[in-house]
Scaffold this motif. Sequence first.
Motif, short mmCIF file in Angstrom:
data_model
loop_
_atom_site.label_atom_id
_atom_site.label_comp_id
_atom_site.label_asym_id
_atom_site.label_seq_id
_atom_site.Cartn_x
_atom_site.Cartn_y
_atom_site.Cartn_z
N ALA A 55 0.68 -20.30 -4.57
CA ALA A 55 2.19 -20.60 -5.30
C ALA A 55 2.85 -21.29 -4.08
O ALA A 55 3.73 -22.46 -4.50
N HIS A 79 1.91 -21.93 -10.64
CA HIS A 79 2.88 -20.81 -11.52
C HIS A 79 2.40 -19.65 -11.95
O HIS A 79 2.71 -19.03 -12.23
N ALA A 80 1.16 -19.61 -11.84
CA ALA A 80 0.75 -18.40 -12.01
C ALA A 80 -0.79 -18.21 -11.62
O ALA A 80 -1.29 -19.21 -10.51
N ALA A 129 3.41 -10.90 -7.77
CA ALA A 129 4.02 -11.12 -9.22
C ALA A 129 5.08 -11.98 -8.38
O ALA A 129 5.98 -12.99 -8.61
N ASN A 170 6.64 -13.62 -4.93
CA ASN A 170 5.89 -15.56 -5.44
C ASN A 170 6.33 -16.09 -6.54
O ASN A 170 6.42 -17.10 -6.44
N THR A 171 6.79 -15.14 -7.17
CA THR A 171 7.72 -15.76 -8.27
C THR A 171 7.07 -16.23 -9.23
O THR A 171 6.96 -17.27 -9.75
N CYS A 172 5.34 -15.50 -9.78
CA CYS A 172 4.94 -16.50 -10.69
C CYS A 172 4.37 -15.14 -11.30
O CYS A 172 4.29 -14.03 -11.23
N TYR A 173 3.90 -15.75 -12.42
CA TYR A 173 2.87 -15.04 -13.09
C TYR A 173 1.48 -14.83 -13.10
O TYR A 173 1.29 -15.27 -11.99
N PRO A 182 6.77 -13.07 -13.73
CA PRO A 182 7.28 -13.55 -12.19
C PRO A 182 8.08 -12.31 -11.86
O PRO A 182 8.08 -12.46 -10.43
N LEU A 210 10.25 -18.78 -16.18
CA LEU A 210 10.04 -18.28 -14.51
C LEU A 210 11.15 -19.31 -13.95
O LEU A 210 11.48 -18.57 -12.61
N ARG A 225 13.28 -17.54 -10.87
CA ARG A 225 13.32 -18.14 -9.68
C ARG A 225 14.19 -18.14 -9.25
O ARG A 225 14.63 -18.58 -7.61
#
Length: 287
Positions: A175, A180-181, A205, A208-211, A235, A260, A264
Amino acid sequence: MREHAAQRQTHPLPTRPIRIAAAQAQAAAGDIEANAAAAAAMVREAGRAGARLVVFPEKFLSGYEPDLIRADPRRYAVGAGDPRLDPIAEACRETGTVAVVGAAVHDQGDLYISALAIGTSGELVARYDKQNLFKSEHEIYREGTAGCTLQLDGWRLGLGICYDSGFPEHARAAALDGCHAYVVGALFGVGNGHHELRTWFPARALDNTCYVVLANHIGTTGGWDACGSSTIWGPDGRPLAEAGADHPELITADLDPEALLTVRDSEPMLRDLRDTATEARAWHRLG
């Protein structure tokens, strides 16, 4: 090598969605040719489904199979330019799909647990070596020394392998590199393994607010009874697509930059992240 945390804001969000697939199947023990053929078929299935990338389980090309690999690494691991990868390369060229395939890799006399990214021209575009080895893996394999970020259609995809995902720092490093993932091939077993995957991955997920994308084995491999349940999480840590526990399956989900951004904005943990080294020193002083 990944960039310093202070540079994490320099990577913009992608401009358009991307479809990613996770493939789960029964690996034939030690039969790299058969497993490569199965992977090629699932690459083509992913291509027909519109996926730009498909990820396979840990060491899918041989099965998990530590005893076989240790006894004859030339036969049960792959090396640079290995022709047994050709069917996968051909499927990637035909479909315009990137495949991230789990394999044992021999390199200059050492063995690694690796994720091989085969690009749309059939070439090896990236190799990630597992950094966090599990139990007896230390007796056979060397640890990887660096993370790996794969770039595709403006998306930054951080690669992980199984036990890596149990360490929050691993996904966090991805991250902080602007990923982004977080894309993981794994072997999780029934029982505690199933509990771990249902705990670790939603946390990776949301933290880190990610896929997050997980491809897991089914059936028995290397003495482990795999639990399937390959999943793609959004995310916000909520599942977007889930496979069953015991049958071959390809799942897909669309990763959306607007979603996303929305998550975020509402969950600013990554943006608000403090310098963890400074925080640890302060904690030590307080103790």
